[in-house]
Design a protein around this motif. Structure first.
Motif, PDB file in Angstrom:
ATOM      1  N   VAL A   1      -0.055   9.271  13.807  1.00  0.00           N
ATOM      2  CA  VAL A   1      -1.301   9.164  13.052  1.00  0.00           C
ATOM      3  C   VAL A   1      -0.962   8.751  11.628  1.00  0.00           C
ATOM      4  O   VAL A   1      -0.225   9.448  10.935  1.00  0.00           O
ATOM      5  N   SER A   2      -1.465   7.567  11.236  1.00  0.00           N
ATOM      6  CA  SER A   2      -1.292   7.161   9.835  1.00  0.00           C
ATOM      7  C   SER A   2      -2.616   6.545   9.391  1.00  0.00           C
ATOM      8  O   SER A   2      -3.661   6.895   9.947  1.00  0.00           O
ATOM      9  N   CYS A   3      -2.603   5.644   8.423  1.00  0.00           N
ATOM     10  CA  CYS A   3      -3.875   5.062   7.962  1.00  0.00           C
ATOM     11  C   CYS A   3      -4.568   4.368   9.134  1.00  0.00           C
ATOM     12  O   CYS A   3      -3.925   3.594   9.864  1.00  0.00           O
ATOM     13  N   TRP A   4      -5.848   4.595   9.281  1.00  0.00           N
ATOM     14  CA  TRP A   4      -6.572   4.045  10.435  1.00  0.00           C
ATOM     15  C   TRP A   4      -6.589   2.519  10.422  1.00  0.00           C
ATOM     16  O   TRP A   4      -6.711   1.881  11.451  1.00  0.00           O
ATOM     17  N   CYS A   5      -6.447   1.916   9.234  1.00  0.00           N
ATOM     18  CA  CYS A   5      -6.556   0.444   9.150  1.00  0.00           C
ATOM     19  C   CYS A   5      -5.181  -0.220   9.071  1.00  0.00           C
ATOM     20  O   CYS A   5      -5.097  -1.391   8.707  1.00  0.00           O
ATOM     21  N   CYS A   6      -4.112   0.485   9.396  1.00  0.00           N
ATOM     22  CA  CYS A   6      -2.773  -0.070   9.172  1.00  0.00           C
ATOM     23  C   CYS A   6      -2.500  -1.283  10.077  1.00  0.00           C
ATOM     24  O   CYS A   6      -2.576  -1.179  11.301  1.00  0.00           O
ATOM     25  N   PRO A   7      -2.149  -2.434   9.481  1.00  0.00           N
ATOM     26  CA  PRO A   7      -1.843  -3.621  10.302  1.00  0.00           C
ATOM     27  C   PRO A   7      -0.546  -3.464  11.081  1.00  0.00           C
ATOM     28  O   PRO A   7      -0.263  -4.258  11.969  1.00  0.00           O
ATOM     29  N   LEU A   8       0.239  -2.439  10.741  1.00  0.00           N
ATOM     30  CA  LEU A   8       1.521  -2.267  11.426  1.00  0.00           C
ATOM     31  C   LEU A   8       1.394  -1.399  12.678  1.00  0.00           C
ATOM     32  O   LEU A   8       2.376  -1.105  13.337  1.00  0.00           O
ATOM     33  N   GLN A   9       0.184  -0.996  12.989  1.00  0.00           N
ATOM     34  CA  GLN A   9      -0.023  -0.210  14.217  1.00  0.00           C
ATOM     35  C   GLN A   9       0.238  -1.071  15.453  1.00  0.00           C
ATOM     36  O   GLN A   9       0.098  -2.290  15.406  1.00  0.00           O
TER      37      GLN A   9
ATOM     38  N   CYS B   1       0.830  -1.216   0.000  1.00  0.00           N
ATOM     39  CA  CYS B   1       0.000   0.000   0.000  1.00  0.00           C
ATOM     40  C   CYS B   1       0.862   1.263   0.000  1.00  0.00           C
ATOM     41  O   CYS B   1       0.504   2.266  -0.624  1.00  0.00           O
ATOM     42  N   THR B   2       2.012   1.213   0.660  1.00  0.00           N
ATOM     43  CA  THR B   2       2.908   2.368   0.627  1.00  0.00           C
ATOM     44  C   THR B   2       3.363   2.594  -0.807  1.00  0.00           C
ATOM     45  O   THR B   2       3.374   3.713  -1.304  1.00  0.00           O
ATOM     46  N   LYS B   3       3.671   1.497  -1.479  1.00  0.00           N
ATOM     47  CA  LYS B   3       4.154   1.613  -2.861  1.00  0.00           C
ATOM     48  C   LYS B   3       3.035   2.104  -3.796  1.00  0.00           C
ATOM     49  O   LYS B   3       3.204   3.074  -4.525  1.00  0.00           O
TER      50      LYS B   3
ATOM     51  N   LEU C   1      -0.060   3.376  -3.106  1.00  0.00           N
ATOM     52  CA  LEU C   1      -0.893   4.532  -2.763  1.00  0.00           C
ATOM     53  C   LEU C   1      -0.092   5.792  -2.404  1.00  0.00           C
ATOM     54  O   LEU C   1      -0.656   6.871  -2.328  1.00  0.00           O
ATOM     55  N   LYS C   2       1.205   5.612  -2.155  1.00  0.00           N
ATOM     56  CA  LYS C   2       2.010   6.798  -1.826  1.00  0.00           C
ATOM     57  C   LYS C   2       3.177   6.962  -2.811  1.00  0.00           C
ATOM     58  O   LYS C   2       3.260   7.966  -3.506  1.00  0.00           O
ATOM     59  N   ASP C   3       4.081   5.962  -2.846  1.00  0.00           N
ATOM     60  CA  ASP C   3       5.313   6.135  -3.631  1.00  0.00           C
ATOM     61  C   ASP C   3       5.038   6.327  -5.129  1.00  0.00           C
ATOM     62  O   ASP C   3       5.587   7.236  -5.748  1.00  0.00           O
TER      63      ASP C   3
HETATM   64  S1  SF4 Z   1       0.445   3.455   6.952  1.00  0.00           S
HETATM   65 FE1  SF4 Z   1       0.132   1.235   6.863  1.00  0.00          FE
HETATM   66  S2  SF4 Z   1      -1.770   0.948   5.662  1.00  0.00           S
HETATM   67 FE2  SF4 Z   1      -1.028   3.059   5.289  1.00  0.00          FE
HETATM   68  S3  SF4 Z   1       0.185   2.911   3.468  1.00  0.00           S
HETATM   69 FE3  SF4 Z   1       1.609   2.686   5.170  1.00  0.00          FE
HETATM   70  S4  SF4 Z   1       1.754   0.462   5.542  1.00  0.00           S
HETATM   71 FE4  SF4 Z   1      -0.035   0.827   4.241  1.00  0.00          FE
END
Ligand code: SF4
Length: 281
Positions: A189-197, A108-110, A112-114
């Motif tokens: 604060v990052s994506c609310w659904c992030c599994p890495l939280q 998702c980082t790749k 949706l962001k990178d």
């Molecule tokens: S914060 Fe988590 S869910 Fe959002 S882009 Fe990064 S890894 Fe993906």
């Protein structure tokens, strides 16, 4: 011929990049573009904050998005996988989408962001030298050591100003930005659904954002990958409910006895899920 400089502020909307932007404006530093990569997964308060920054500073914020939504990538996207892929071996052969991201596979980082950031910046590169301002705080030196943050054209004003994460939050609060209270519950604060939280952040999500928590449960039920290495979202729901019960009884929520009882609860959950699946067949 030397290309002119194009000054791009990397803006996530979080406390560090907000403090960096506000101070850059106050210091009258050159700003040609404020770039926000929108995953579609920010807390509603974060989107309100970004609108507030735009309104109050008078600067336009450029919002870029990925080609598809997070849900599409996670559940629908046709992914070509190697024939010996562990996913094909472990799950249904026709499984679609990436499933939840993990520490070693942050798709998702790749996506949706990178990639959206790169697509946007690549349009300017033939004409300009990009100078990219990144909001890494002075007490986050470990982030500076990452290869990605050592690019020649990256600038780290917060480090130069000696502003720590705490300084950044205070700086923003002092100027009337409070994210609708988000930072009272969450350290980051990052994506609310992030599994890495962390578990603590997920506890806060469940407690203070119940609608988002319900969405997380729904997405997890449809997912072929487990949410976290040690927990599904349903198991987290069981754990957090159990913690509440124990706290109200004045009992500890960690230690051997707690974990043994929790494991018993997980076994009951798995049985119920298995019999539910059997009934649905
Ligand atoms: S914060 Fe988590 S869910 Fe959002 S882009 Fe990064 S890894 Fe993906």
């Amino acid at each position: 011929m030397e290309k002119p400089i194009f000054n791009v502020v990397s803006f996530s909307g979080g406390k560090d990049s907000t403090a960096m932007l506000l101070k850059m404006i106050e210091e009258k530093m050159p700003i040609d573009c404020i770039l926000f990569c929108d995953t579609g997964l920010e807390f509603p308060q974060m989107y309100e904050h970004i609108d507030q920054v735009e309104r109050e500073t008078g600067y336009k914020i450029m919002r870029v998005k990925g080609e598809y939504s997070f849900e599409h990538w996670m559940f629908e996207k046709e992914i070509s996988r190697r024939e010996d892929s562990s996913i094909l071996n472990k799950y249904e052969a026709d499984v679609k989408g990436y499933g939840w991201a993990g520490p070693k596979m942050r798709w998702c980082t790749k996506e949706l962001k990178d990639n959206p950031r790169k697509r946007f910046l690549d349009c300017w590169k033939p004409f300009y030298e990009i100078r990219y301002y990144v909001g890494i705080a002075a007490d986050e030196q470990y982030r500076l050591e990452r290869k990605n943050n050592q690019k020649k054209n990256h600038v780290h004003p917060l480090v130069e100003w000696g502003m720590t994460e705490e300084d950044c939050l205070k700086y923003c609060y002092d100027r009337g930005y409070d994210w609708g209270g988000l930072y009272k519950y969450l350290k980051r604060v990052s994506c609310w659904c992030c599994p890495l939280q962390s578990l603590e952040e997920l506890r806060m999500l469940r407690k203070h954002f119940p609608a988002l928590w319900e969405k997380l449960r729904e997405w997890d039920r449809r997912n072929f990958r487990q949410f976290k290495e040690k927990y599904s979202v349903e198991e987290l729901e069981v754990r957090f409910r159990f913690e509440e019960e124990r706290t109200s009884e004045g009992k500890p929520i960690k230690g051997k006895e707690f974990m043994n009882k929790l494991r018993e609860k997980f076994a009951i959950l798995r049985e119920a899920e298995a019999s539910g699946e059997a009934k649905n067949k």
